[in-house]
Design an enzyme around this catalytic site. Structure first.
Site, PDB file in Angstrom:
ATOM      1  N   TRP A  32      22.274  -9.306  -7.175  1.00  0.00           N
ATOM      2  CA  TRP A  32      22.918  -8.390  -6.225  1.00  0.00           C
ATOM      3  C   TRP A  32      24.376  -8.778  -6.115  1.00  0.00           C
ATOM      4  O   TRP A  32      24.685  -9.984  -6.085  1.00  0.00           O
ATOM      5  CB  TRP A  32      22.208  -8.543  -4.874  1.00  0.00           C
ATOM      6  N   SER A  98      19.489 -14.816  -9.390  1.00  0.00           N
ATOM      7  CA  SER A  98      19.721 -14.618  -7.964  1.00  0.00           C
ATOM      8  C   SER A  98      18.625 -13.722  -7.368  1.00  0.00           C
ATOM      9  O   SER A  98      17.458 -14.080  -7.367  1.00  0.00           O
ATOM     10  CB  SER A  98      21.111 -14.033  -7.743  1.00  0.00           C
ATOM     11  N   MET A  99      18.979 -12.544  -6.876  1.00  0.00           N
ATOM     12  CA  MET A  99      17.975 -11.646  -6.312  1.00  0.00           C
ATOM     13  C   MET A  99      16.867 -11.337  -7.304  1.00  0.00           C
ATOM     14  O   MET A  99      15.715 -11.124  -6.933  1.00  0.00           O
ATOM     15  CB  MET A  99      18.646 -10.344  -5.854  1.00  0.00           C
ATOM     16  N   ASP A 227      26.509 -24.337  -5.418  1.00  0.00           N
ATOM     17  CA  ASP A 227      26.233 -22.926  -5.135  1.00  0.00           C
ATOM     18  C   ASP A 227      26.437 -22.670  -3.642  1.00  0.00           C
ATOM     19  O   ASP A 227      25.670 -23.144  -2.809  1.00  0.00           O
ATOM     20  CB  ASP A 227      24.796 -22.590  -5.543  1.00  0.00           C
ATOM     21  N   HIS A 256      27.372 -20.255  -7.809  1.00  0.00           N
ATOM     22  CA  HIS A 256      26.293 -19.283  -7.925  1.00  0.00           C
ATOM     23  C   HIS A 256      26.390 -18.506  -9.237  1.00  0.00           C
ATOM     24  O   HIS A 256      25.400 -18.337  -9.942  1.00  0.00           O
ATOM     25  CB  HIS A 256      26.343 -18.321  -6.732  1.00  0.00           C
TER      26      HIS A 256
END
Length: 276
Positions: A32, A98-99, A227, A256
Site C-alpha cells: 500500500w 508490506s500489506m 523500518d 521499509h
C-alpha cells in the site's frame, strides 16, 4: 491489456496483471498504496533466472477497477485466488510486500495450501500492526488514527510526504532519488481514494496472529531493522515465531522500502530461497 474479470464478491472487479517468463510461477503482491510497478527491481531478475512472474494490481490500485466496497483481506485474497485459477497455476510461490503479506497469510486461511508450494513475506505487516497490551512494539492507535484522518482530510498531501518515511529518505543520499519519490507519489495519488482509506483500515486493524499456524509451506521472511513504517519486532520477529517452517533474514540498515534501497540483497535472498 491482460485483465482478470470476476464476479465472486459483492461487486464485479477487473484485476490488471502482468505475466512474464516461463518456469515455476511466482506471484508478486504489492504494498500500500502502490501498484505492481513497485516490483520493477525484482521482476526482471526473476524472469531472467527462469521463473514465470505474475504481478498484479490490487483492486482499487494501479490499473485494476475501483469498486466502492470490499477491501477486507478475504475480499482481496479472493482476487488472488481467482487469478491463480484463471491462469491455472500450480506449484506457486506467493510473495507479499508490506500489506501484501496479508493476502499471503489469508490465502492459507481461506484456501489452504492447494496450488502453493512456497511463501515469502517481505517487509510485511504480518501479523499485527497496531499496538496492543500483548503487542507493545506495535504502532500506537493514535498514530494509526492520525494516518486515517489525514487520508480522509488531505489524501494528496499525506501521500506527498509518506514515501520519504517509506525509504528513510534523505536528500542527496544514495539509493533513492527525488524521481523515485515523484514516481511513487504519482502511482499512489491516482489510486482510488476510497480504496486507499479502506485498504489502510484493513492493514491497520487486521490481527493475523491466530492465522500464522495456517501457513504450512516453506516461508521466507525478510525485513529491515530500520523500518519506520512497520517495526520488525511487531511483524517479522513475531511471524518467525508463529510460522513453523520459515527462514528469517533481518537486513541491517534497511528501511521499509527495501525492495528499492536494498534491491540486490533482497533479490539474492529471494532467489536463494526459490531455488532450494
Amino acid at each position: 491489456m491482460p485483465f482478470l474479470k470476476h464476479k465472486e464478491g459483492k461487486e464485479p472487479v477487473r484485476i490488471y496483471y502482468q505475466d512474464y517468463g516461463n518456469g515455476k510461477p511466482v506471484i508478486l503482491i504489492h504494498g500500500w498504496p502502490l501498484s505492481h510497478q513497485s516490483w520493477e527491481g525484482q521482476i526482471r531478475i526473476l524472469v531472467e533466472e527462469g521463473y514465470r512472474v505474475i504481478a498484479y494490481d490490487r483492486r482499487g490500485f494501479g490499473r485494476s477497477s475501483q469498486p466502492w466496497g470490499d477491501y477486507d483481506y478475504s475480499a482481496l485474497t479472493q482476487d488472488l485466488r481467482q487469478l491463480i485459477l484463471h491462469l491455472d497455476l500450480k506449484d506457486v510461490a506467493l510473495v507479499g510486500f508490506s500489506m501484501g503479506g496479508g493476502e499471503v497469510v489469508r490465502y492459507f486461511t481461506d484456501y489452504g495450501e492447494e496450488r502453493i508450494s512456497k511463501a515469502a513475506l517481505i517487509a510485511s505487516i504480518i501479523p499485527l500492526v497496531a499496538q496492543k497490551d500483548d503487542n507493545p512494539d506495535g504502532v500506537p492507535q493514535k498514530t494509526l488514527d492520525e494516518i486515517l484522518g489525514a487520508l480522509k482530510s488531505d489524501r494528496i498531501g499525506f501521500l506527498k510526504e509518506f514515501h520519504k518515511n517509506f525509504y528513510n529518505y534523505k536528500k542527496g543520499a544514495e539509493g533513492v532519488s527525488e524521481a523515485n519519490l515523484d514516481f511513487d507519489f504519482s502511482v499512489a495519488s491516482h489510486a482510488s481514494p476510497i480504496a486507499t482509506i479502506k485498504a489502510a483500515e484493513a492493514w491497520a486493524s487486521t490481527d493475523f496472529r491466530k492465522e500464522l499456524k495456517n501457513v504450512t509451506v516453506p516461508t521466507l521472511i525478510v525485513h529491515g531493522d530500520d523500518d519506520n513504517i512497520v517495526p520488525y519486532k511487531t511483524s517479522a520477529e513475531q511471524a518467525a515465531k508463529g510460522i513453523a517452517d520459515n527462514t528469517y533474514h533481518l537486513i541491517k540498515g534497511a528501511p521499509h522500502g527495501l525492495s528499492l534501497t536494498h534491491r540486490e540483497k533482497l533479490n539474492e535472498l529471494l532467489l536463494e530461497f526459490l531455488k532450494k
